[in-house]
Enzyme design. Structure first.
Site, PDB file in Angstrom:
ATOM      1  N   ASN A  10       0.870  -1.176   0.000  1.00  0.00           N
ATOM      2  CA  ASN A  10       0.000   0.000   0.000  1.00  0.00           C
ATOM      3  C   ASN A  10       0.907   1.227   0.000  1.00  0.00           C
ATOM      4  O   ASN A  10       1.538   1.537   0.998  1.00  0.00           O
ATOM      5  CB  ASN A  10      -0.884  -0.044   1.264  1.00  0.00           C
ATOM      6  CG  ASN A  10      -1.680   1.228   1.462  1.00  0.00           C
ATOM      7  OD1 ASN A  10      -1.780   2.063   0.563  1.00  0.00           O
ATOM      8  ND2 ASN A  10      -2.262   1.378   2.647  1.00  0.00           N
ATOM      9  N   LYS A  12       0.130   4.279  -0.247  1.00  0.00           N
ATOM     10  CA  LYS A  12      -0.476   5.474   0.366  1.00  0.00           C
ATOM     11  C   LYS A  12      -0.253   6.698  -0.535  1.00  0.00           C
ATOM     12  O   LYS A  12      -0.261   6.568  -1.745  1.00  0.00           O
ATOM     13  CB  LYS A  12       0.071   5.665   1.786  1.00  0.00           C
ATOM     14  CG  LYS A  12      -0.073   4.380   2.609  1.00  0.00           C
ATOM     15  CD  LYS A  12       0.185   4.567   4.080  1.00  0.00           C
ATOM     16  CE  LYS A  12       0.007   3.218   4.783  1.00  0.00           C
ATOM     17  NZ  LYS A  12       0.195   3.303   6.230  1.00  0.00           N
ATOM     18  N   HIS A  96      -9.304   1.012   5.395  1.00  0.00           N
ATOM     19  CA  HIS A  96      -7.955   1.175   5.959  1.00  0.00           C
ATOM     20  C   HIS A  96      -8.017   2.081   7.185  1.00  0.00           C
ATOM     21  O   HIS A  96      -8.829   3.013   7.243  1.00  0.00           O
ATOM     22  CB  HIS A  96      -7.019   1.775   4.908  1.00  0.00           C
ATOM     23  CG  HIS A  96      -5.599   1.787   5.381  1.00  0.00           C
ATOM     24  ND1 HIS A  96      -5.102   2.809   6.142  1.00  0.00           N
ATOM     25  CD2 HIS A  96      -4.609   0.883   5.258  1.00  0.00           C
ATOM     26  CE1 HIS A  96      -3.831   2.531   6.443  1.00  0.00           C
ATOM     27  NE2 HIS A  96      -3.511   1.374   5.928  1.00  0.00           N
ATOM     28  N   GLU A  98      -6.342   4.497   8.156  1.00  0.00           N
ATOM     29  CA  GLU A  98      -6.245   5.939   7.907  1.00  0.00           C
ATOM     30  C   GLU A  98      -7.569   6.491   7.393  1.00  0.00           C
ATOM     31  O   GLU A  98      -7.938   7.629   7.700  1.00  0.00           O
ATOM     32  CB  GLU A  98      -5.082   6.223   6.937  1.00  0.00           C
ATOM     33  CG  GLU A  98      -3.746   6.104   7.670  1.00  0.00           C
ATOM     34  CD  GLU A  98      -2.627   5.486   6.861  1.00  0.00           C
ATOM     35  OE1 GLU A  98      -2.670   5.517   5.627  1.00  0.00           O
ATOM     36  OE2 GLU A  98      -1.690   4.938   7.495  1.00  0.00           O
ATOM     37  N   GLU A 167      -4.886  -5.177  10.898  1.00  0.00           N
ATOM     38  CA  GLU A 167      -3.844  -4.169  11.064  1.00  0.00           C
ATOM     39  C   GLU A 167      -4.074  -3.414  12.366  1.00  0.00           C
ATOM     40  O   GLU A 167      -4.877  -2.460  12.389  1.00  0.00           O
ATOM     41  CB  GLU A 167      -3.876  -3.175   9.908  1.00  0.00           C
ATOM     42  CG  GLU A 167      -3.667  -3.799   8.550  1.00  0.00           C
ATOM     43  CD  GLU A 167      -3.201  -2.760   7.532  1.00  0.00           C
ATOM     44  OE1 GLU A 167      -2.077  -2.906   7.049  1.00  0.00           O
ATOM     45  OE2 GLU A 167      -3.926  -1.802   7.269  1.00  0.00           O
ATOM     46  N   GLY A 173       2.838   2.175  10.711  1.00  0.00           N
ATOM     47  CA  GLY A 173       3.746   3.294  10.514  1.00  0.00           C
ATOM     48  C   GLY A 173       4.496   3.698  11.775  1.00  0.00           C
ATOM     49  O   GLY A 173       5.108   4.756  11.819  1.00  0.00           O
ATOM     50  N   SER A 213       3.803  -2.212  10.219  1.00  0.00           N
ATOM     51  CA  SER A 213       5.256  -2.271  10.343  1.00  0.00           C
ATOM     52  C   SER A 213       5.853  -3.617   9.943  1.00  0.00           C
ATOM     53  O   SER A 213       6.819  -4.086  10.564  1.00  0.00           O
ATOM     54  CB  SER A 213       5.688  -1.873  11.757  1.00  0.00           C
ATOM     55  OG  SER A 213       5.303  -0.526  12.017  1.00  0.00           O
TER      56      SER A 213
HETATM   57  P1  PGA Z   1       3.098   0.229   7.592  1.00  0.00           P
HETATM   58  O1  PGA Z   1       1.609   0.412   6.995  1.00  0.00           O
HETATM   59  O2  PGA Z   1       3.633  -1.046   6.975  1.00  0.00           O
HETATM   60  O3  PGA Z   1       3.835   1.444   7.149  1.00  0.00           O
HETATM   61  O4  PGA Z   1       2.962   0.099   9.057  1.00  0.00           O
HETATM   62  C1  PGA Z   1       0.745  -0.669   6.857  1.00  0.00           C
HETATM   63  C2  PGA Z   1      -0.576  -0.220   6.293  1.00  0.00           C
HETATM   64  O5  PGA Z   1      -1.010   0.884   6.622  1.00  0.00           O
HETATM   65  O6  PGA Z   1      -1.218  -0.944   5.498  1.00  0.00           O
END
Ligand code: PGA
Length: 251
Positions: A10, A12, A96, A98, A167, A173, A213
């Site tokens: 992803n 983003k 997601h 976010e 997640e 992140g 992560s």
């Molecule tokens: P990250 O993001 O690997 O940077 O933690 C995962 C995601 O948001 O799908």
């Protein structure tokens, strides 16, 4: 039926078109040798046409990072499932964290998006996960249950292609990964719930990805867990070396 691991990137809100083309070319290369694995990338919408050309004929599938439930109409700032199909997408991420936490999307909207994706032959990747406050309050399973039931309301799992991604919000992140046992426990819980919503044998075929992560250093251990069927990778998917290593994780 064996669940084929899916490694999903992803991106983003990252990558210009030129950067996206380079990154996609590296992913195609890394995926070439990865037998028995599926690979998906979700570039920003602006880069989809260029990336579609790069991945054409390869095993790398394309996904939208979100999708609207309507084919067209007065939905400023949204992208329709038909538009994603036209750009070569076969999948779409919905719910997601976010979208949920920065843009305020709730389970009802996530459900509309998921059903919109299915209606236009896009495989949805339904993201679920608890915040740190919810985990510390011992409410992880309750939150997962609400998000899974809400996201899948009205969906017949027996006939709907679907991927779920667990997640934990506190791991996205942040560099903090769920421990192997926290992740496996949550995945097993989600699978059990999917079985209660349909049948055990259907839940046994659904892929549940771990996200938060994921990096080369932890991918092998996470992906060895019995109920972890792949990874949804954010930050590390922007590095061809890291993502290539995760695609080629050691079983
Ligand atoms: P990250 O993001 O690997 O940077 O933690 C995962 C995601 O948001 O799908």
């Amino acid at each position: 039926m064996e669940r084929i691991p899916l490694i999903a990137g992803n991106w983003k809100m990252h990558a210009t078109i030129a950067e996206a083309e380079r990154l996609a070319a590296a992913v195609v290369e890394a995926a070439r040798g990865a037998a028995g694995r599926e690979v998906m990338i979700a570039p920003p919408f602006t880069a989809l046409p260029a990336v579609a050309k790069v991945v054409a004929g390869s095993k790398v599938a394309l996904a939208g990072q979100n999708v609207c439930w309507e084919a067209q109409g007065a939905f400023t700032g949204e992208i329709s499932p038909i538009m994603l199909r036209e750009l070569g997408c076969s999948m779409a991420i919905v719910g997601h964290s976010e979208r949920r936490h920065v843009f305020g999307e709730g389970d009802a909207m996530v459900n509309k998006r998921l059903r919109g994706a299915l209606r236009f032959d896009l495989t949805p990747v339904l993201c679920v996960g608890e915040t740190i406050e919810e985990r510390e309050a011992g409410r992880t399973f309750e939150v997962l249950e609400r998000q899974v039931r809400g996201g899948l309301a009205g969906v017949d799992l027996a006939v709907s292609p679907l991927v779920v991604a667990y997640e934990p919000v506190w791991a996205i992140g942040t560099g903090k990964t769920a421990t192997i046992s926290q992740a496996q426990e949550a995945h097993a819980h989600v699978r059990d719930l999917l079985g209660r919503l349909s049948q055990k044998k259907i839940a046994a075929q659904l892929r549940i990805l771990y996200g938060g992560s994921v990096k080369p250093e932890n991918a092998d251990d996470l992906l060895r867990q019995p109920d972890i069927d792949g990874a949804l990778v954010g930050g590390a998917s922007l590095s061809p070396e890291s993502f290539g290593r995760i695609i080629n994780f050691q079983e």
